[in-house]
Scaffold this motif. Structure first.
Motif, PDB file in Angstrom:
ATOM      1  N   GLU A  36       0.817  -1.230  -0.001  1.00  0.00           N
ATOM      2  CA  GLU A  36      -0.129  -0.016  -0.111  1.00  0.00           C
ATOM      3  C   GLU A  36       0.741   1.189  -0.004  1.00  0.00           C
ATOM      4  OE1 GLU A  36      -2.858   0.083   3.000  1.00  0.00           O
ATOM      5  OE2 GLU A  36      -3.280  -2.057   2.783  1.00  0.00           O
ATOM      6  N   ALA A  37       1.904   1.118   0.424  1.00  0.00           N
ATOM      7  CA  ALA A  37       3.086   2.384   0.488  1.00  0.00           C
ATOM      8  C   ALA A  37       3.729   2.782  -0.683  1.00  0.00           C
ATOM      9  CB  ALA A  37       3.978   2.152   1.759  1.00  0.00           C
ATOM     10  N   GLU A  38       3.815   4.176  -0.960  1.00  0.00           N
ATOM     11  CA  GLU A  38       4.709   4.512  -2.023  1.00  0.00           C
ATOM     12  C   GLU A  38       6.002   4.753  -1.396  1.00  0.00           C
ATOM     13  OE1 GLU A  38       4.004   5.413  -5.052  1.00  0.00           O
ATOM     14  OE2 GLU A  38       1.779   4.777  -4.953  1.00  0.00           O
ATOM     15  N   LEU A  39       7.117   4.083  -1.986  1.00  0.00           N
ATOM     16  CA  LEU A  39       8.337   3.983  -0.987  1.00  0.00           C
ATOM     17  C   LEU A  39       9.304   4.126  -2.379  1.00  0.00           C
ATOM     18  CD1 LEU A  39       7.541   0.682   0.825  1.00  0.00           C
ATOM     19  CD2 LEU A  39       7.507   3.016   1.652  1.00  0.00           C
ATOM     20  N   ASP A  40       9.288   5.270  -3.118  1.00  0.00           N
ATOM     21  CA  ASP A  40      10.487   5.411  -4.238  1.00  0.00           C
ATOM     22  C   ASP A  40      11.821   5.105  -3.831  1.00  0.00           C
ATOM     23  OD1 ASP A  40       8.018   5.823  -5.932  1.00  0.00           O
ATOM     24  OD2 ASP A  40       8.142   7.921  -5.962  1.00  0.00           O
ATOM     25  N   THR A  41      12.108   6.119  -2.700  1.00  0.00           N
ATOM     26  CA  THR A  41      13.271   5.874  -2.349  1.00  0.00           C
ATOM     27  C   THR A  41      13.880   4.516  -1.843  1.00  0.00           C
ATOM     28  OG1 THR A  41      12.963   8.277  -1.498  1.00  0.00           O
ATOM     29  CG2 THR A  41      15.216   7.108  -0.761  1.00  0.00           C
ATOM     30  N   LEU A  42      13.112   3.832  -0.933  1.00  0.00           N
ATOM     31  CA  LEU A  42      13.444   2.651  -0.507  1.00  0.00           C
ATOM     32  C   LEU A  42      13.697   1.769  -1.783  1.00  0.00           C
ATOM     33  CD1 LEU A  42      13.793   0.717   1.987  1.00  0.00           C
ATOM     34  CD2 LEU A  42      11.455   0.369   2.289  1.00  0.00           C
ATOM     35  N   HIS A  43      12.619   1.613  -2.749  1.00  0.00           N
ATOM     36  CA  HIS A  43      12.627   1.030  -3.913  1.00  0.00           C
ATOM     37  C   HIS A  43      13.942   0.994  -4.523  1.00  0.00           C
ATOM     38  CE1 HIS A  43       8.031   0.093  -4.374  1.00  0.00           C
ATOM     39  NE2 HIS A  43       8.613  -0.441  -3.308  1.00  0.00           N
ATOM     40  N   ALA A  44      14.475   2.253  -4.684  1.00  0.00           N
ATOM     41  CA  ALA A  44      15.641   2.447  -5.378  1.00  0.00           C
ATOM     42  C   ALA A  44      16.826   1.706  -4.434  1.00  0.00           C
ATOM     43  CB  ALA A  44      15.934   4.026  -5.607  1.00  0.00           C
ATOM     44  N   CYS A  45      16.899   1.719  -3.333  1.00  0.00           N
ATOM     45  CA  CYS A  45      17.802   1.068  -2.375  1.00  0.00           C
ATOM     46  C   CYS A  45      17.719  -0.576  -2.802  1.00  0.00           C
ATOM     47  CB  CYS A  45      17.670   1.395  -1.099  1.00  0.00           C
ATOM     48  SG  CYS A  45      18.107   3.078  -0.329  1.00  0.00           S
ATOM     49  N   VAL A  46      16.626  -1.087  -2.722  1.00  0.00           N
ATOM     50  CA  VAL A  46      16.412  -2.192  -2.966  1.00  0.00           C
ATOM     51  C   VAL A  46      16.864  -2.934  -4.460  1.00  0.00           C
ATOM     52  CG1 VAL A  46      14.705  -4.310  -3.244  1.00  0.00           C
ATOM     53  CG2 VAL A  46      14.691  -2.659  -1.646  1.00  0.00           C
ATOM     54  N   ALA A  47      16.769  -1.923  -5.396  1.00  0.00           N
ATOM     55  CA  ALA A  47      17.100  -2.032  -6.704  1.00  0.00           C
ATOM     56  C   ALA A  47      18.733  -1.771  -7.119  1.00  0.00           C
ATOM     57  CB  ALA A  47      16.331  -1.362  -7.844  1.00  0.00           C
ATOM     58  N   GLY A  48      19.241  -1.308  -6.037  1.00  0.00           N
ATOM     59  CA  GLY A  48      20.690  -0.996  -6.252  1.00  0.00           C
ATOM     60  C   GLY A  48      20.808   0.246  -7.045  1.00  0.00           C
ATOM     61  N   ARG A  49      20.059   1.094  -7.096  1.00  0.00           N
ATOM     62  CA  ARG A  49      20.075   2.336  -7.631  1.00  0.00           C
ATOM     63  C   ARG A  49      20.417   3.471  -6.660  1.00  0.00           C
ATOM     64  NH1 ARG A  49      14.935   0.989  -9.769  1.00  0.00           N
ATOM     65  NH2 ARG A  49      13.979   2.876  -8.636  1.00  0.00           N
ATOM     66  N   THR A  50      21.048   4.505  -6.796  1.00  0.00           N
ATOM     67  CA  THR A  50      21.589   5.742  -6.183  1.00  0.00           C
ATOM     68  C   THR A  50      20.091   6.491  -5.993  1.00  0.00           C
ATOM     69  OG1 THR A  50      23.615   6.011  -7.296  1.00  0.00           O
ATOM     70  CG2 THR A  50      22.589   7.501  -5.701  1.00  0.00           C
TER      71      THR A  50
END
Length: 393
Positions: A36-50
């Motif tokens: 349910e959460a919008e987690l753009d910054t956390l998703h970037a961490c998971v994907a290995g992006r800066t």
């Protein structure tokens, strides 16, 4: 001045600020509602992006999609790697990784996390929780957790299940939570439940066993020992958390006055019975106190003999079985810590070998018990899994 410092000076949220905010949302919603959460910054961490450097094209690319399970795996790995037992335990309870917390509300998880620090929920929210979220965010931004291999219990499916003991080459630490392990004993396979969690937070277990010294003097309530934790959790408290009745310690003192001599030791392996005090609200019916730790001859710390642990485990089941036969209390389940480990001076592996070896004898004679093994330490839990794994044919 870096770009982040300039943004902070202008009052613009930094990447760290955004990540802390997102982690706060995860904490509030819980793992079951991650989707349910919008987690753009956390998703970037998971994907290995800066975080903050991705473009609209990379963020919307098909391979940029991050599943909630991937977020959960990385977050759990990072939390397990936090430096400091208090911080790590509080984070495990806050996010819902600790045993019995996955489906709790954000308020209930916060209360349990506050209990780790022995403070009220509101004080925890204003102080320790903020520091915890910042520490987790910094670890994520530092790229921690991506190279950590799988740990026992880290499965794609349900977090609780029945299976063989993890292989001996499994990597530390063991996942926090509840693990049901099929264990090979000489009389047949037995299901043992291993909890990587504080023993005082267990619910629905009839008997909790506390590790004590041979003077039956319980640990101080502020100490993070099994004895100290059960003593505090079982005490009656007023509205601000002050202890008004030290129930379990008081009853143990009465036992010593009745069956022993105050100030003199009992035989190592002796077991005393008290009520659970306030822990009755969690379904606990009895606390059995196992006197296994002997003060060191040097006057510094304790020493515990494996024979004392074995004697205590046998006595625990004898007392519980006698009470069950008498019909006073329908006891069916018992939770055992790693008796004598930690401050008791015994290493976790030796304690686990002794406890499990004695359980083989006890359950061979009386298999009608549900047995739980408990340690809050993920490293000690590895010793338990190693011992159980070694018993496989």
């Amino acid at each position: 001045m870096t770009d982040e410092q300039e943004r902070a000076a202008l009052g613009v949220p930094t990447v760290l600020d955004r990540l802390v905010d997102e982690l706060g949302r995860v904490r509030a919603l819980g793992l079951l509602r991650l989707h349910e959460a919008e987690l753009d910054t956390l998703h970037a961490c998971v994907a290995g992006r800066t975080p903050g450097a991705e473009t609209a094209e990379t963020a919307s690319a098909p391979d940029a999609r991050v599943e909630p399970e991937a977020v959960e795996r990385l977050l759990h790995t990072v939390v397990l790697g936090l430096d400091g037992a208090l911080l790590r335990d509080a984070a495990l309870h806050s996010f819902g990784f600790a045993s019995g917390t996955r489906d709790l509300s954000g308020k209930e998880r916060r209360e349990r996390a506050a209990h780790v620090y022995r403070v009220g929920a509101e004080r925890f929210r204003k102080h320790q929780e903020k520091l915890m979220l910042q520490q987790v965010a910094r670890a994520l931004l530092n790229g921690e957790g991506h190279d950590a291999p799988a740990v026992p219990g880290a499965r794609e499916g349900p977090r609780e299940g029945v299976g063989a003991a993890p292989p001996t080459d499994a990597v530390l630490p063991v996942r926090a939570g509840r693990h049901v392990v099929r264990t090979a004993f000489s009389h047949g396979d037995v299901l043992l439940t291993v909890h990587v969690a504080p023993i005082e937070l267990l619910t629905g277990v009839d008997v909790l066993v506390s590790s004590e010294n041979i003077y039956f003097e319980m640990s101080k309530t502020f100490r993070r020992t099994v004895s100290g934790s059960l003593r505090r959790a079982g005490a009656t408290k007023d509205s601000v958390g002050r202890i008004t009745d030290d129930v379990i310690a008081r009853q143990l003192g009465a036992w010593v006055r009745k069956f022993g001599v105050p100030g003199l030791p009992v035989a190592a392996g002796t077991v005393a019975v008290t009520s659970p005090g306030a822990l009755s609200a969690q379904g606990v019916r009895r606390i059995l106190h196992a006197a296994v730790a002997t003060p060191s001859a040097t006057g510094d710390g304790y020493e515990t003999a494996p024979d004392a642990v074995a004697t205590a485990v046998r006595r625990v089941f004898q007392l519980a079985a006698a009470e069950r036969r008498a019909g006073r209390v329908p006891l069916r389940s018992i939770a055992l810590p790693l008796l004598g480990a930690g401050r008791g001076g015994l290493d976790a592996r030796t304690s686990a070998e002794t406890v499990v070896g004695t359980l083989e004898q006890v359950l061979g004679d009386d298999p009608d018990w549900s047995v739980h093994l408990v340690t809050r330490n993920p490293v000690s839990a590895r010793a338990v899994f190693d011992v159980l794994s070694d018993r496989r044919p």
